[in-house]
Write an enzyme that holds these catalytic residues in place. Structure first.
Site, short mmCIF file in Angstrom:
data_model
loop_
_atom_site.label_atom_id
_atom_site.label_comp_id
_atom_site.label_asym_id
_atom_site.label_seq_id
_atom_site.Cartn_x
_atom_site.Cartn_y
_atom_site.Cartn_z
N GLY A 104 0.82 -1.22 0.00
CA GLY A 104 0.00 0.00 0.00
C GLY A 104 0.85 1.26 0.00
N ASP A 105 0.18 2.40 -0.23
CA ASP A 105 0.81 3.72 -0.21
C ASP A 105 1.91 3.88 -1.26
OD1 ASP A 105 -0.83 4.30 1.98
OD2 ASP A 105 0.66 3.49 3.37
N ALA A 159 1.66 5.46 -3.92
CA ALA A 159 1.36 6.70 -4.66
C ALA A 159 0.41 6.42 -5.83
CB ALA A 159 2.62 7.43 -5.12
N LYS A 160 -0.55 5.52 -5.57
CA LYS A 160 -1.58 5.23 -6.57
C LYS A 160 -2.41 6.47 -6.86
CE LYS A 160 -3.07 2.10 -3.69
NZ LYS A 160 -1.99 2.12 -2.69
N GLY A 201 -5.89 5.76 1.89
CA GLY A 201 -5.63 7.20 1.94
C GLY A 201 -4.79 7.53 0.73
N HIS A 202 -5.41 8.15 -0.27
CA HIS A 202 -4.72 8.44 -1.53
C HIS A 202 -4.48 9.94 -1.64
CE1 HIS A 202 -6.34 4.44 -3.42
NE2 HIS A 202 -5.68 4.26 -2.30
N ARG A 210 -23.52 -12.78 5.54
CA ARG A 210 -24.84 -12.40 5.00
C ARG A 210 -25.91 -12.03 6.02
NH1 ARG A 210 -25.14 -17.76 2.29
NH2 ARG A 210 -23.74 -18.04 4.04
N GLN A 247 -4.99 -0.18 -1.31
CA GLN A 247 -3.99 -1.03 -0.65
C GLN A 247 -2.97 -1.52 -1.70
OE1 GLN A 247 -7.62 -1.90 0.29
NE2 GLN A 247 -7.15 -0.12 1.52
N THR A 276 -1.33 8.15 5.80
CA THR A 276 -2.29 9.16 5.38
C THR A 276 -3.56 9.06 6.23
OG1 THR A 276 -1.44 8.83 3.16
CG2 THR A 276 -3.45 10.09 3.31
N SER A 334 8.27 8.68 -10.97
CA SER A 334 7.83 9.87 -10.24
C SER A 334 8.99 10.38 -9.38
CB SER A 334 6.62 9.51 -9.38
OG SER A 334 6.23 10.61 -8.60
N VAL A 335 9.20 11.72 -9.44
CA VAL A 335 10.34 12.31 -8.74
C VAL A 335 9.92 13.40 -7.76
CG1 VAL A 335 12.05 11.72 -10.51
CG2 VAL A 335 10.75 13.85 -10.73
N GLY A 336 8.65 13.38 -7.38
CA GLY A 336 8.13 14.35 -6.41
C GLY A 336 6.63 14.20 -6.34
P1 GDP Z 1 -1.49 5.81 -2.15
O1 GDP Z 1 -2.23 5.31 -0.97
O2 GDP Z 1 -0.90 4.69 -2.95
O3 GDP Z 1 -2.28 6.75 -3.00
O4 GDP Z 1 -0.25 6.63 -1.58
P2 GDP Z 1 -0.27 7.71 -0.37
O5 GDP Z 1 -0.91 8.94 -0.85
O6 GDP Z 1 -0.78 7.09 0.87
O7 GDP Z 1 1.28 7.90 -0.14
C1 GDP Z 1 2.12 8.41 -1.12
C2 GDP Z 1 2.80 9.68 -0.59
O8 GDP Z 1 3.89 10.01 -1.41
C3 GDP Z 1 1.90 10.89 -0.63
O9 GDP Z 1 2.21 11.73 0.46
C4 GDP Z 1 2.27 11.56 -1.95
O10 GDP Z 1 2.01 12.97 -1.96
C5 GDP Z 1 3.74 11.30 -1.99
N1 GDP Z 1 4.36 11.17 -3.32
C6 GDP Z 1 3.81 10.67 -4.45
N2 GDP Z 1 4.74 10.58 -5.42
C7 GDP Z 1 5.88 11.05 -4.89
C8 GDP Z 1 7.22 11.19 -5.38
O11 GDP Z 1 7.55 10.81 -6.51
N3 GDP Z 1 8.15 11.70 -4.53
C9 GDP Z 1 7.85 12.08 -3.26
N4 GDP Z 1 8.82 12.58 -2.52
N5 GDP Z 1 6.60 11.94 -2.75
C10 GDP Z 1 5.65 11.42 -3.56
P1 IMO Z 2 -3.81 2.67 0.52
O1 IMO Z 2 -4.96 2.48 -0.42
C1 IMO Z 2 -1.23 0.95 3.60
C2 IMO Z 2 -3.00 -2.08 6.21
C3 IMO Z 2 -3.17 -1.71 7.68
C4 IMO Z 2 -3.03 -3.08 8.32
C5 IMO Z 2 -3.71 -4.00 7.31
C6 IMO Z 2 -5.17 -4.32 7.64
O2 IMO Z 2 -3.69 4.05 1.05
O3 IMO Z 2 -2.56 2.13 -0.07
P2 IMO Z 2 -7.44 -2.93 7.56
O4 IMO Z 2 -7.83 -1.64 8.24
O5 IMO Z 2 -7.51 -2.87 6.07
O6 IMO Z 2 -8.14 -4.12 8.12
O7 IMO Z 2 -5.88 -3.12 7.94
O8 IMO Z 2 -3.66 -3.32 6.06
N1 IMO Z 2 -3.61 -1.13 5.26
C7 IMO Z 2 -2.93 -0.26 4.52
N2 IMO Z 2 -1.60 0.02 4.49
N3 IMO Z 2 -2.06 1.57 2.75
C8 IMO Z 2 -3.37 1.28 2.74
O9 IMO Z 2 -4.23 1.77 1.80
C9 IMO Z 2 -3.87 0.36 3.67
N4 IMO Z 2 -5.10 -0.13 3.96
C10 IMO Z 2 -4.93 -1.05 4.92
O10 IMO Z 2 -2.19 -0.83 8.11
O11 IMO Z 2 -1.67 -3.46 8.37
MG MG Z 3 -2.24 5.52 1.12
#
Ligand code: GDP
Ligand code: IMO
Ligand code: MG
Length: 428
Positions: free
Chosen positions: A12-13, A15-16, A40-41, A144, A228, A303, A417-419
């Site tokens: 997860g996270d 940067a989707k 959290g995107h 269910r 995720q 996030t 991606s570089v920022g």
């Molecule tokens: P997601 O859940 O996959 O959408 O990712 P998140 O938003 O939770 O986490 C990605 C974090 O990286 C966010 O704070 C973005 O603003 C940041 N981000 C995305 N692309 C880049 C990048 O290329 N460089 C840096 N430094 N930050 C980035």
């Molecule tokens: P995005 O879409 C990162 C993790 C939680 C925990 C496990 C189970 O922003 O990438 P849950 O609440 O789903 O039952 O938690 O999954 N987790 C994530 N980690 N990014 C996420 O979403 C996540 N959604 C759940 O931290 O380890």
């Molecule tokens: Mg996230």
């Protein structure tokens, strides 16, 4: 018709959100099809930063429909807060958003069950969930008998059903919890609260399966936004330290109702290193000053929950597995800039488990726990790359790192991606 999927290939996270926002303008519809407010995107456009949890990251693009399908578990209060937040920033949410009447609704008991179960894990180690009620709501969906879908909120028997489920949940939670001061649920009050949410959401609620089947047959371009990451997939991830939905590429059709034959491209998203938030094994974790350096530069704090994310080297064995599992055509490598100051960078190419070299991702968490990463060291580039916009302008070290990563994962790299900003992206 082009059906493109954006799938996170790690935990997860990845940067989707940034990527979906970037690609939204080339599509007609953006679809969230699994997960819930555990996601959290983040989208950054100039000075504006948006944090989206249930609303698709296409919402910021005029002319694009954002669809939340039945595979999502919906917390109505959270989505209304998101709608209000975006509306107050002049985003025309109500024109752009559709929500499936098949989404399963999260109720207060799901949050309470999430907290109680995660604090008392039968195996001794907490999953470290986001406490958003995700697992318990999916549990009720599969079970269910105590499930309520968004469409049920508009039926005549809603009050009677919610009151009887509230009674059952009060009793079962007391059993789970064993506390002297049991948590109780007031069915009548919850009915009133959810009736108000339902009334506000009503103009957005529809049969999104029918909507999307029409859209694909009408040659609309659809972008599927995974939440995720594939290593958190309920069936194929690091069970039990996973989420409760199919977060790898295998979940797209089940969650959205769009058959796989319409999917023409899968873009796998990975960070240039690894992070994980919550419990569970993480072979390349750096519980040291390098991990802290990555956390500081990448601002690696959740996030949703603001928890510090665990950081580590890129795990090519794991990403090769999730890229194959998700049917990935090409990779987007994100946050490459975060590694810019390091003199040396490592990549995990294999694991040693019980003295044996392993190149397949282990299916059992106990084997993954024992995995010692085999690391390859590459020189860093120690140069600011946040202004680079073309692959050929990257420093030699950064290009060599990307080339090796691509070779090990077995997929070409299409985007770098570089920022955080929309503009800080290498597309050519
Ligand atoms: P997601 O859940 O996959 O959408 O990712 P998140 O938003 O939770 O986490 C990605 C974090 O990286 C966010 O704070 C973005 O603003 C940041 N981000 C995305 N692309 C880049 C990048 O290329 N460089 C840096 N430094 N930050 C980035
Ligand atoms: P995005 O879409 C990162 C993790 C939680 C925990 C496990 C189970 O922003 O990438 P849950 O609440 O789903 O039952 O938690 O999954 N987790 C994530 N980690 N990014 C996420 O979403 C996540 N959604 C759940 O931290 O380890
Ligand atoms: Mg996230």
């Amino acid at each position: 018709m082009a059906g493109t999927c954006i799938i996170g290939l790690q935990w997860g996270d990845e940067a989707k959100g940034k990527l979906v926002d970037l690609l939204a303008k080339e599509h007609d519809v953006v679809v969230r099809y699994q997960g819930g407010a555990n996601a959290g995107h983040t989208v950054v456009i100039g000075d504006e930063k948006y944090k989206l949890s249930l609303i698709p990251s296409g919402i910021l693009t005029p002319g694009v429909k954002s669809v939340v399908t039945g595979g999502v578990v919906l917390d109505p209060k959270t989505i209304l807060e998101e709608i209000d937040g975006l509306t107050s920033r002049a985003v025309a949410v109500e024109e752009r958003l559709l929500i499936s009447d098949r989404t399963h609704v999260i109720f207060p008991w799901h949050m309470a069950e999430d907290a109680v179960m995660d604090a008392n894990p039968a195996g001794g180690e907490s999953i470290g969930t986001t406490q958003r009620g995700i697992g318990p709501c999916y549990q009720d969906k599969v079970g269910r008998s105590y499930a309520i879908r968004l469409g049920d909120l508009y039926r005549d028997d809603f009050r009677q059903r919610i009151e009887s489920i509230a009674d059952v949940k009060t009793r079962t939670l007391a059993g789970l919890n064993g506390r002297a001061d049991p948590i109780t649920f007031d069915g009548a009050a919850i009915h009133q609260e959810y009736q108000a949410y339902a009334a506000r959401l009503k103009p957005l609620v529809c049969d999104t399966t029918a909507y999307l089947l029409d859209a694909v047959e009408d040659d609309k371009r659809i972008l599927f936004e995974g939440a995720q990451g594939a290593l958190l997939d309920i069936d194929h991830g690091t069970f039990p330290f996973v989420t409760s939905s199919n977060s790898s590429g295998v979940g797209v059709s089940g969650g959205s109702g769009v058959p796989g034959r319409w999917i023409t491209k899968v873009l796998g998203v990975a960070k240039a290193y690894s992070t994980r938030v919550g419990g569970g094994p993480f072979p390349t974790e750096l519980d040291n000053e390098i991990g802290q350096h990555i956390r500081d530069l990448g601002n690696e704090y959740g996030t949703v929950t603001n928890r510090p994310r665990r950081c580590g080297w890129f795990d090519a064995l794991a990403v090769r597995y999730t890229a194959r599992l998700s049917g990935v055509d090409a990779l987007a490598v994100m946050l490459l800039d975060v590694l810019s100051e390091l003199p040396q960078i490592k990549i995990c190419t294999a694991y040693e488990i019980d003295g044996k070299r392993v190149t397949n991702f282990p299916s059992h968490v106990d084997d993954l726990r024992k995995a010692v990463p085999v690391l390859e060291t590459l020189p860093g580039w120690q140069q600011d790359i946040t202004g680079v916009r073309r692959m050929k302008d990257l420093p030699t070290g950064a290009r060599a790192y990307l080339d090796r990563l691509s070779e090990l994962v077995g997929r070409p790299i299409e985007i770098v991606s570089v920022g955080p900003d929309r503009e800080q992206t290498i597309l050519e």
